[in-house]
Design an enzyme around this catalytic site. Structure first.
Site: not given
Lengths: 275, 275, 275, 275, 275, 275
Positions: F162, F213, F130, F95, F192
């Site tokens: 940012k 962005d 992410k 598994r 950004e």
């Protein structure tokens, strides 16, 4: 080397693992309670603060109150400590806390009874390295709580030359001299011997401590007389609560007894929860 | 959760610490030897491979040979295993290996004698969670080696509803139903009871296992008759080697005894080195 | 306590982190090579096997060959060791291996020059606890390689009563007696003193070792005479390569010098790769 | 990657191990005191908060007050910080705290003196990866405190193509192109070269940074002129406090010096305890 | 077994590593701010407290406020939580906190939609062991938040006899009996079967749970009828949101669906910072 | 930072915990077998060696054979690898091994389909941060296997300024200049921006990379034209498989897509055991 805190974490993970599936599923996290730990037989208590830390490891806000201190004699049914916190904390920590305190008090109780059998107060009763792996520091602590002393903690903080060392080095003299040249000037050198010629050789090699291993009482007295005060005299092997008195006045400085730890049984304490 | 390998590492670090100042300073690293571990009393052996792993953790090339397997009865003076490796390895691992094997064999020996006192072979003798913190898996292993069975491993792999759970939930029925709705369909639910009305309530709530806590023998038989085979019947509290026979034919399925682990003393084994 | 293996892992993770983005992206994992480590100045070599372990930690099949052993004097441009393995291994391990061997050889080289300045061979030159945090065991090893001795490893394996201990206990006598009653019979007790009355008090309290802290040469000789051979005499503070000779024949047993470790600079070695 | 907190733990375990057998046995846990750390020579201070964390790791309630901030110049005998806490905490943390602050201040002091010798403020002085294993982050911090800059932290956060990479790839152009295709678009590519034809090839391959390795001053100026501002120019190898001035106005952007860290000696600070 | 706290530490180290080189270099450590986490689509929220712990792991003084609780349905653009703390904390924790909450809410949202498709409330929808390695506890938590139940946590807390076990043991009967004799009396035994004769054999062997693996709907109903209520009936394999309704009223007790976890996609949430 | 080996250990402990109570109780440890892993749908394979390591972590002598290499396209029902070892090993590792390979192949398959939709081969498709906490390195590896590129690994190996950084610093110019003065000369600086004036300011501040962005396609083209080749142009936000083609020939260098990882579902593979 792991700390007591580490061992408490290990113990809690071992018992709770991924979660207490009884408590977590039916006990509301907001309910609080009070738990009391009660002696179920006459004992010398040891490990009170460690038991407390088990609960505060689960819930830092839990509050422990101790009614005795480590080393005190406790009678059957006396309450030794109390914990206030969430009911979940009490239920999850109960078994682990008891397992610590039962083992440590078991050792302290055992040690105390040996100490009481030894009536020559100039002789020091000491433990050995025969301890549960992972529990060395704790068991040696319980020995002190019980009223005896500690031998070296491990292989790193004291020299003890045994028969196999002697054989491999070609004799006591060579072994002692070779070690003297290498270890720190803060370390004493102990030699284990089992007959009188070896006692003499160890003495001549200026061993700081001489351990008489498994000798009979007459031979022990003879060796102690021979050594005078030129080295510390330690006796090891075959000592029981019954025969320990025979060593009174023998000139021996130290008696080491493995049974202080390895033959202790856990004493009985239980926890009651008052919600 | 820590593994046996982790515990062996912990144990070696605890004993050897920054170094064995006797051995490292006077034993040539090239000298090899053979060590044999010998029983010093009649015992049931347990932990042979763990003792072997202590040595191979220090020196992966060390070779162990076992003359028994865990669970065998061993007489005084029989050699149980042998280790071939560097003399340094033998000297550094000796105490730790013995500490493991002495404790585990102590439990197995203790368990075996309980098993021999119980003559109803349909009843299972099981352990409890009263184990040395950090040693749960090992002690439960020694219990199996001795011939008994394991209760749950910890709080995570079995449900046991105790008096405090019942009080907090408002009764056995509520506690069982509430748990049934939450735990996995693979988990059985056990309820601890101490009187017959509670037995009936647990039965009606469809508890899978009912633990009769500290009941006398007549009450136990009455409860077992009441339960029929509709739940597993476990008896706990106050069972000794002396009275365990009384439960033969009582209809009880399981007897759990904390003393299997918490009252075992270490048995005596020693190591001799032949260079 | 962390081991050398742990420190090597820490060092490799610190340098390589999530990956060597130069090497991993352009060096074929199958290409092998041979690296040689070369002294770039005259030095006493220390850390050869540790440097080897850096490479075998990355690639267990890498093979190291050593042309010297720790403690040997090495001339500029001599090759001290060679490593055969994947080119990736050589490139990733290079800096870490050199950082170990440069620091350790730096200490050994520094220690050797102190040893050479001390012409009284009955006096032992020892280090202190002034070591880089995390490097205690390694630096103390390099001190031995350089030809000096180790003082205690840490606070756990030797007693040293300093001025603040004395003040808190209410005098040397009380401090020594109180400790004697508590520590293992294998541990020696050292007292730090800075004037002659304190020397006398330490002597009377039966201190095993007396450390003369920052005394001038005449006072040291006076103290040594006073002590006779009734305790080990250690001198500490203000000793340099230049003035160490003045202690020859002074009756001092031990000289401890923090500069052995804390003032050592790394010596220069580099690695060349032959594909 | 280990944090500073991890290193402090490692350091305390290394020094205290299973216990400070002097302090734990004779200093009452309730006695408190105040310790001050004093510079014993002129230095640039670094590591004040780390020293503080050593004490608060032992006793979270200990309170530190700082009289300087990292990077300040401190004169002999000035008090840099004070700690209030239990006397046991002060005694147990003293050596470890000093070992941190002495090494870090040693580096900062060394770096500051290099910075002061460099009079072209457009040139950045940077460190290398020649740091004590386990101390990379701390030593690079001390370099910034001293007034210089950091090169890459390790092999993971910057590309540096060295001679062995070039040889294995078949030339600078291939190595640069191959890497450009693989690494993140946020990473610059640096190439190490040691002659002018290589400078030209690196330039044509669009290296972002060109490191001139062990070139003499005239060659460096020639290379810098050739590069114009089309790449960052770094100089490495053979730079000392004495010759660093020669690079003023040379068109070089970056000078990297291993000696900033690897040749720093610890500076002297001591702790005094006022009970 | 690692805890959620451990996983948060792993995640922060993985993202921040030796330091956030943007934030640490330009954001003043004293500036504070407020961050809000906003749903960017309709979802079932899960992981709010874990997201909060990410920030408090970085800065224990950061304060989180939650506007929903795990399991609530949240519409696009609703604010689910707010964090007040240093701006550095918000910037460093943002991505890690979102990565936790996006994955967990993704699973909860997916599970909720399965639950809504199942209209027989006597049937329990359960998960499987098809979870992201390292995330077992968290994903199983999100399954409960979404409204379904958990199958066993791992291989340690439930018995499931699969075809390979059956083949190796020589049949269902032997496998079940052999296990019954060995596992704790608190553990249920489940057998995986794929045809009716096996269902009958499992029933006769007194399996507690019978898993019908990849059977069609008619065969499932036939099997359920055959089993009556003598064992728990679990269905596994090939169940989708579309066909799950077909099992309503089939007599099945449990439906296990791997897609609850392994086919969930992360849902979209973002963080806005208001300084 | 944890390694893949660490994650495999975490995963095995999480699934097996204190023991596989099915397998350990009924499968003879001596029985060996052969397991094959089979694709149950068309996919791009990733994680073959990691799956192999799962088995060899349990049994170092187990032997894996791979029929594909990571990145290959595999059809439904093709066998991707085989493992020979003890049957216990196969059953315990199954598994966990599948969970690794299913997730990684799921990402690689997802990435490949994005790559195939992008027909401008001068544009690089890159991932984001992410990723599943704990899986950063593995997911980024699967992205490369699928044919795309990696953005920075974490906050430590690339600068990305940012909006919140810009606001806190008082503008793009100040933020870029302040960072340029502090970060290593090997690090590029990305800014950004979300409108054209910001593009211009970033350009003037000499940002190395400019991230557009959430701009629409016309604005993106305008920005790219404005930037010329004076900075790398990255586009982020709102890119799907459907609209990615629109960016062909737009002058954009980099497209970053969070969905490469966060919206990948596990693909289906299963294991069959042949004893």
């Amino acid at each position: 080397m792991h700390s007591v805190k580490d061992l408490i974490q290990i113990a809690l993970k071992e018992d709770i693992g991924p979660g207490d599936i009884t408590t977590d599923n039916i006990i509301d996290p907001e309910i609080t309670g009070r738990g009391i730990i009660v002696a179920k037989e006459k004992l010398v208590i040891a490990g009170l603060e460690i038991a407390g830390e088990v609960f505060t490891s689960i819930e830092p806000e839990a509050v422990c109150r101790f009614f005795f201190k480590d080393g005190d004699s406790v009678s059957n049914n006396q309450v030794v400590m109390q914990i206030e916190g969430r009911l979940r904390t009490l239920l999850k920590g109960e078994r682990t806390a008891l397992n610590f305190i039962q083992r440590l008090s078991g050792i302290a109780t055992n040690v105390r009874s040996y100490v009481e059998h030894l009536d020559d107060k100039k002789i020091r009763l000491v433990d050995t390295r025969k301890t549960i792996p992972g529990w060395r520091m704790l068991e040696k602590y319980a020995v002190r709580v019980g009223g005896a002393y500690n031998h070296r903690m491990g292989l790193y903080d004291g020299v003890l030359i045994k028969d196999n060392h002697i054989a491999a080095c070609g004799g006591i003299t060579k072994a002692v001299e070779s070690l003297r040249d290498k270890v720190s000037h803060l370390v004493k050198i102990e030699v284990e011997v089992s007959d009188l010629p070896s006692v003499k050789e160890a003495l001549q090699a200026k061993a700081d401590v001489i351990m008489l291993d498994n000798m009979d009482i007459d031979r022990i007295k003879e060796a102690a007389a021979l050594i005078g005060k030129k080295a510390v005299v330690e006796v090891s092997g075959g000592i029981t609560k019954e025969n320990i008195k025979l060593l009174s006045g023998s000139g021996v400085d130290i008696i080491s007894v493995g049974a202080l730890t390895h033959s202790a049984r856990s004493v009985d304490l239980s926890m009651r929860i008052i919600q």
